[in-house]
Structure formats: C-alpha cells, structure tokens
Design a protein around this motif. Sequence first.
Motif, short mmCIF file in Angstrom:
data_model
loop_
_atom_site.label_atom_id
_atom_site.label_comp_id
_atom_site.label_asym_id
_atom_site.label_seq_id
_atom_site.Cartn_x
_atom_site.Cartn_y
_atom_site.Cartn_z
N HIS A 1 0.83 -1.21 0.00
CA HIS A 1 0.00 0.00 0.00
C HIS A 1 0.87 1.26 0.00
O HIS A 1 0.60 2.21 -0.75
N ALA A 2 1.91 1.27 0.82
CA ALA A 2 2.81 2.42 0.88
C ALA A 2 3.48 2.64 -0.48
O ALA A 2 3.60 3.78 -0.95
N LYS A 3 3.89 1.56 -1.15
CA LYS A 3 4.52 1.67 -2.46
C LYS A 3 3.52 2.20 -3.49
O LYS A 3 3.85 3.06 -4.30
N ALA A 4 2.29 1.71 -3.44
CA ALA A 4 1.27 2.17 -4.38
C ALA A 4 0.99 3.66 -4.18
O ALA A 4 0.84 4.41 -5.16
N MET A 5 0.92 4.10 -2.94
CA MET A 5 0.67 5.52 -2.67
C MET A 5 1.85 6.37 -3.15
O MET A 5 1.66 7.45 -3.72
N THR A 6 3.07 5.91 -2.92
CA THR A 6 4.26 6.64 -3.35
C THR A 6 4.29 6.72 -4.88
O THR A 6 4.55 7.78 -5.45
N TRP B 1 4.21 10.18 -7.17
CA TRP B 1 5.39 10.59 -7.91
C TRP B 1 5.41 10.16 -9.38
O TRP B 1 6.34 10.49 -10.11
N SER B 2 4.42 9.42 -9.84
CA SER B 2 4.48 8.89 -11.21
C SER B 2 4.54 9.99 -12.26
O SER B 2 5.30 9.88 -13.23
N GLU B 3 3.76 11.04 -12.10
CA GLU B 3 3.77 12.12 -13.08
C GLU B 3 5.13 12.82 -13.10
O GLU B 3 5.68 13.09 -14.17
N HIS B 4 5.68 13.07 -11.93
CA HIS B 4 7.00 13.70 -11.84
C HIS B 4 8.06 12.81 -12.49
O HIS B 4 8.92 13.30 -13.23
N ARG B 5 8.02 11.53 -12.21
CA ARG B 5 9.01 10.60 -12.77
C ARG B 5 8.90 10.54 -14.29
O ARG B 5 9.91 10.48 -14.99
N LEU B 6 7.68 10.56 -14.80
CA LEU B 6 7.47 10.54 -16.25
C LEU B 6 8.05 11.79 -16.89
O LEU B 6 8.77 11.71 -17.91
N GLU B 7 7.78 12.97 -16.30
CA GLU B 7 8.34 14.22 -16.82
C GLU B 7 9.86 14.20 -16.77
O GLU B 7 10.54 14.61 -17.72
N ARG B 8 10.41 13.72 -15.65
CA ARG B 8 11.86 13.66 -15.49
C ARG B 8 12.49 12.74 -16.53
O ARG B 8 13.48 13.09 -17.18
N ASP B 9 11.91 11.56 -16.71
CA ASP B 9 12.46 10.61 -17.67
C ASP B 9 12.36 11.13 -19.11
O ASP B 9 13.28 10.93 -19.91
N THR B 10 11.26 11.81 -19.42
CA THR B 10 11.10 12.39 -20.75
C THR B 10 12.14 13.47 -20.99
O THR B 10 12.77 13.52 -22.06
N GLU B 11 12.35 14.32 -19.99
CA GLU B 11 13.36 15.39 -20.11
C GLU B 11 14.76 14.80 -20.28
O GLU B 11 15.54 15.26 -21.11
N ARG B 12 15.07 13.77 -19.52
CA ARG B 12 16.39 13.13 -19.64
C ARG B 12 16.59 12.53 -21.02
O ARG B 12 17.67 12.64 -21.61
N ALA B 13 15.55 11.88 -21.54
CA ALA B 13 15.65 11.28 -22.87
C ALA B 13 15.88 12.35 -23.93
O ALA B 13 16.68 12.15 -24.86
N GLU B 14 15.20 13.50 -23.80
CA GLU B 14 15.39 14.60 -24.76
C GLU B 14 16.81 15.15 -24.68
O GLU B 14 17.44 15.43 -25.71
#
Length: 130
Positions: A56-61, A65-78
Amino acid sequence: MAKRELRPLAEALRSEGLSVPAIAAELGIARSTAFRWTKHLPREGPAQAIARRKAHAKAMTDARWSEHRLERDTERAEILASAAAEVGQLSDRELLLSAQPSTGRKAPNQPRPGGLSSCAFQLRHRSRSR
C-alpha cells in the motif's frame, strides 16, 4: 477496568500485530497512551499484514510521484538525444581522446563558436590541428 490492567492487554494486542490506533480503539484509551505502552515492542504480526502495508505504501508513493518521474524521464531522454545528435558518432579514438583533459585554456563561461558544447568543440578542433 483500571488502566494498570489494560497495559498487558495493549502489549498483547501489539504483539499480535495490531496498530496503535486499533489498540487505542479496542481498549478505549488515548492513542498517545497506547503508543507509550507499546513503543518498546517490535512490530510483529502476520507476514501478510506487513506485506500488505508495504504494498500500500509503495502504491501511494508511486501514485504521488508517477507524473513527476514521467516528466523527469522524458526530459532526460530529450537531453540525451540532443547531446547524441550534437556530438554525433564517435570512433574509439575520439572517445578515448574526449576523456583526456583539455590542453587549451578557456575563460570560464566563455561561449564556444557555433554554440558547440566543450566536448564537441574539442573534438572538432583537435582533429583539425593534427
């Protein structure tokens, strides 16, 4: 029941894996009292309950943070794609040379001709001077 008699019950409930708020509700005492009585006990209980809490704690985390991680990963790939396009394909020799310290001294923050990064600039000018 007197509070003195409730303390062993609280410790027993904690040993069974109940949370402090659940113990407080069960015995009709304040959560702070339940915590003080049981804080010295390790949190033991059924492995499934502990695994469920962790999941449950992992799912909440992940949800937070999923949106932030997606933005970060997209920026890194660019950034990586841009750097790879700027530098281009390097031979083994060029790659080895790019790891060597620069011999030319440039003032800090001085722009390079053509807007090249220092690595690409060095590679172009080293190959011309030899």
